[in-house]
Design an enzyme around this catalytic site. Structure first.
Site, PDB file in Angstrom:
ATOM      1  N   GLU A 325       0.821  -1.213   0.000  1.00 14.20           N
ATOM      2  CA  GLU A 325       0.000   0.000   0.000  1.00 14.20           C
ATOM      3  C   GLU A 325       0.853   1.261   0.000  1.00 14.20           C
ATOM      4  O   GLU A 325       0.579   2.213  -0.737  1.00 14.20           O
ATOM      5  CB  GLU A 325      -0.947   0.013   1.202  1.00 14.20           C
ATOM      6  CG  GLU A 325      -1.926  -1.150   1.245  1.00 14.20           C
ATOM      7  CD  GLU A 325      -2.652  -1.398  -0.063  1.00 14.20           C
ATOM      8  OE1 GLU A 325      -2.873  -0.436  -0.837  1.00 14.20           O
ATOM      9  OE2 GLU A 325      -2.972  -2.548  -0.351  1.00 14.20           O
ATOM     10  N   HIS A 412      -4.844  -6.291 -11.412  1.00 15.46           N
ATOM     11  CA  HIS A 412      -4.277  -7.264 -10.482  1.00 15.46           C
ATOM     12  C   HIS A 412      -3.867  -8.551 -11.195  1.00 15.46           C
ATOM     13  O   HIS A 412      -3.067  -9.335 -10.668  1.00 15.46           O
ATOM     14  CB  HIS A 412      -5.288  -7.599  -9.376  1.00 15.46           C
ATOM     15  CG  HIS A 412      -5.610  -6.436  -8.495  1.00 15.46           C
ATOM     16  ND1 HIS A 412      -6.599  -5.532  -8.797  1.00 15.46           N
ATOM     17  CD2 HIS A 412      -5.058  -6.013  -7.339  1.00 15.46           C
ATOM     18  CE1 HIS A 412      -6.660  -4.614  -7.839  1.00 15.46           C
ATOM     19  NE2 HIS A 412      -5.734  -4.877  -6.953  1.00 15.46           N
TER      20      HIS A 412
END
Length: 636
Positions: A325, A412
């Site tokens: 993140e 992803h």
């Protein structure tokens, strides 16, 4: 500051023999926030002179986004452009300067000239301000990321995504026609490990009876409780959590610890102080939603947010998820890889790459370094990882290799291409055991790859990310940028640079190296890298390569490498013209929803003389989409 149990080991990557960065001058320097601010101020001051030196129009203004200084004093300044005061999306410029300040090179995200009237937008085409929460009023921009620059509107639509993640969807529309040009999601999703990092030491502030999760040694990074109005965690005795998810502080400990490890990694390995490089810490928020099985980064709040996972028993707050993140933030403040198409896959892969790198650097015995993503959170309920870097397709959806249309996949899943590249570059192909984890990595061409170690691979990727990549980067662009980065770090034609070419070829991006003087292609190669605009639904254009110094005829397997930037490749008819005018069809037009043409074609040209002027002929046969020949190459 009081320890929670024993200190977890934090070790820098061990030096590796051979192939040291050239004089170590190309490695990033460790600069203080004040020194970085001075570099930015200096770059801002000479922005007008830089624009003039680059022959940019007088309506263009350069605004500094980031500056990287290497140990030899050379700098790499990333500029964003405005035109008549309007942001130019996709108009980024990277200016490379020698230690004495002379311009040493320039990379532009687009070579197209920005000359756009700023008053041509009919009021009827201005998008309405979205009603959703966190939406913003549309702003007028110049869209230059694809084709010819046009006046456009950018609107940001708030709300939530299907899985409950907040949404900040950026939608770009043509200011004249109202046609949607592009969209991308600015809230970056990702997942990682559970909270099982063992007993760790965390940075806090305060004194007996009143401690806060505020890491003053790392820019004041705070960790907050989403169940309590995002208040900073406090504690009386500075002993936090129990190791069980039933204790609300436990997830906060893991998030805070993971953020500290990530800060230390970027500072110790890459000389970067924090996400923006300015010494300012972000914040972490835990316990988001109810059984929320995800985590995300937001630039708008400069923060990471973590859910508690399945049944609220598997918080997504371990080392690699924190690194993943925070790296979205680093990417945002360096290359700014747009979260859509191939650049979106590269954005996600960058977060996975540095998640693995941080995990190895942390050297935590409870959560050892590996090339698995989310191996402990049991997100599927069967104990399997979320993603595998050695063979991404093991998850059932990710791509092992580049293929036409890869940019249309979920980011992803397309991230698997670069994840696989990075694993191969680090560890090599075939079967291997690293830190007790077994891997078996295949290659597209069934040819082996020898790894150079994660220590060198991470330096190459970070240098490319921070100094070379652009917002709308393709996988082919990333190949070129990492080859250049490897050459600068370890030398042209070095084993490290050749390994980069081998690893990309192994995921079907580019060719295997052959001639040591050409790390990208075997045989005698001739290239034309001059841009040629392709008119929309117009006449054919050509780009020429003059071949000399060869004997006899061309081979029966002449390789024609084509790199065309285009917003709809289905419009294009592409031919190779031999010196005598004979045409060899490389590609027909037809339905093909992908953008760009980045292919290597094989032509039986054995009846043609090798020497002479060869041409690439391209025609756009349908309306609405535009592009240009970026480069092409003949390999004999």
């Amino acid at each position: 500051m009081v320890a929670v149990g024993l200190q977890a080991g934090i070790a820098s990557a061990a030096p590796e023999p051979g192939g040291s960065p050239v004089d170590r001058g190309e490695l990033p320097a460790k600069v203080t926030p004040a020194e970085r601010a001075a570099l930015i101020a200096e770059a801002e001051d000479r922005g007008p002179d830089t624009a003039e030196a680059l022959n940019l129009h007088s309506k263009t203004e350069l605004r500094v986004k980031d500056v990287v200084q290497n140990r030899d004093g050379s700098t790499h300044t990333r500029y964003e452009r405005t035109w008549s005061g309007l942001p130019v999306l996709g108009g980024g410029i990277i200016v490379h300067r020698t230690p004495d300040g002379a311009i040493d090179g320039v990379d532009k995200a687009t070579e197209a000239s920005v000359k756009v009237p700023t008053t041509q937008a009919p009021a009827s085409q201005k998008p309405a301000t979205p009603k959703a929460r966190n939406s913003k009023a549309p702003r007028k921009v110049i869209w230059a990321a694809e084709g010819e620059p046009v006046l456009a509107w950018e609107k940001v639509v708030g709300g939530t995504q299907e899985d409950g993640t907040p949404s900040e969807l950026h939608v770009i529309t043509d200011a004249k026609t109202g046609e949607k040009l592009y969209e991308y999601q600015a809230v970056h999703n990702g997942t990682g490990n559970s909270m099982y990092s063992g007993q760790v030491q965390i940075g806090t502030s305060g004194s007996s009876g009143s401690y806060r999760m505020d890491d003053t040694a790392r820019g004041g990074h705070t960790t907050r409780d989403s169940d309590n109005g995002n208040a900073v965690y406090t504690d009386a005795d500075d002993v936090w959590g129990t190791g069980s998810p039933s204790n609300g502080q436990t997830a906060a400990v893991d998030a805070h610890y993971g953020a500290a490890l990530t800060w230390d990694y970027y500072q110790e390995v890459h000389g970067r102080d924090g996400i923006r490089g300015d010494g300012v810490g972000a914040s972490s928020r835990v316990h988001y939603g109810n059984a929320y099985v995800n985590a995300f980064w937001q630039d708008s709040c400069f923060c990471m947010t973590y859910g508690d996972g399945r049944n609220n028993q598997h918080p997504l707050t371990s080392i690699d998820v924190a690194a993943h993140e925070m790296t979205h933030g680093v990417t945002s403040h360096t290359a700014g890889l747009v979260y859509s198409g191939e650049s979106g896959g590269l954005n996600e892969a960058t977060s996975d790459i540095f998640a693995a790198a941080v995990e190895f650097h942390a050297n935590n015995s409870e959560d050892v370094g590996d090339y698995l993503i989310g191996e402990k959170i049991d997100i599927r309920g069967d104990g399997t990882p979320l993603r595998y870097m050695d063979r991404p397709s093991r998850d059932g959806v990710s791509l092992d290799y580049w293929e036409p249309g890869a940019g249309n996949q979920d980011v992803h899943y397309s991230s698997g291409i670069a994840n696989h590249f990075f694993y191969l570059l680090s560890e090599g192909s075939g079967q291997k055991v690293v830190n007790g984890v077994s891997y078996d990595s295949p290659t597209y061409d069934d040819q082996p790859v020898t790894g150079i170690g994660i220590g060198k691979a991470e330096q190459i990727w970070f240098k490319a990310l921070s100094e070379k990549m652009h917002a709308n980067e393709s996988f082919a662009d990333a190949r070129a940028d990492t080859l250049e980065a490897a050459g600068e770090l370890y030398g042209q034609d070095s084993p490290e640079q050749l390994a980069v070419a081998h690893a990309w070829a192994a995921v079907n991006v580019g060719d295997r190296p052959g001639d040591p003087g050409d790390p990208g292609d075997p045989g005698d190669a001739f290239e034309n890298a001059d841009d040629v605009s392709i008119p929309d639904a117009g006449s054919a254009v050509t780009s020429s390569i003059t071949v000399s110094g060869l004997s006899g005829n061309a081979p029966s397997d002449l390789k024609v490498g084509v790199d065309i930037k285009h917003s709809y490749r289905g419009d294009l008819v592409i031919d190779l013209l031999a010196p005598d005018g004979t045409a060899y069809r490389l590609k027909n037009s037809g339905w093909d929803s992908a953008d760009n043409v980045q292919e290597t074609y094989t032509v039986d040209a054995s009846s043609e003389s090798a020497n002479g002027t060869w041409k690439l002929r391209v025609r756009d046969v349908y309306s609405y989409d535009t592009g240009y020949i970026d480069s092409w190459k003949l390999t004999f």
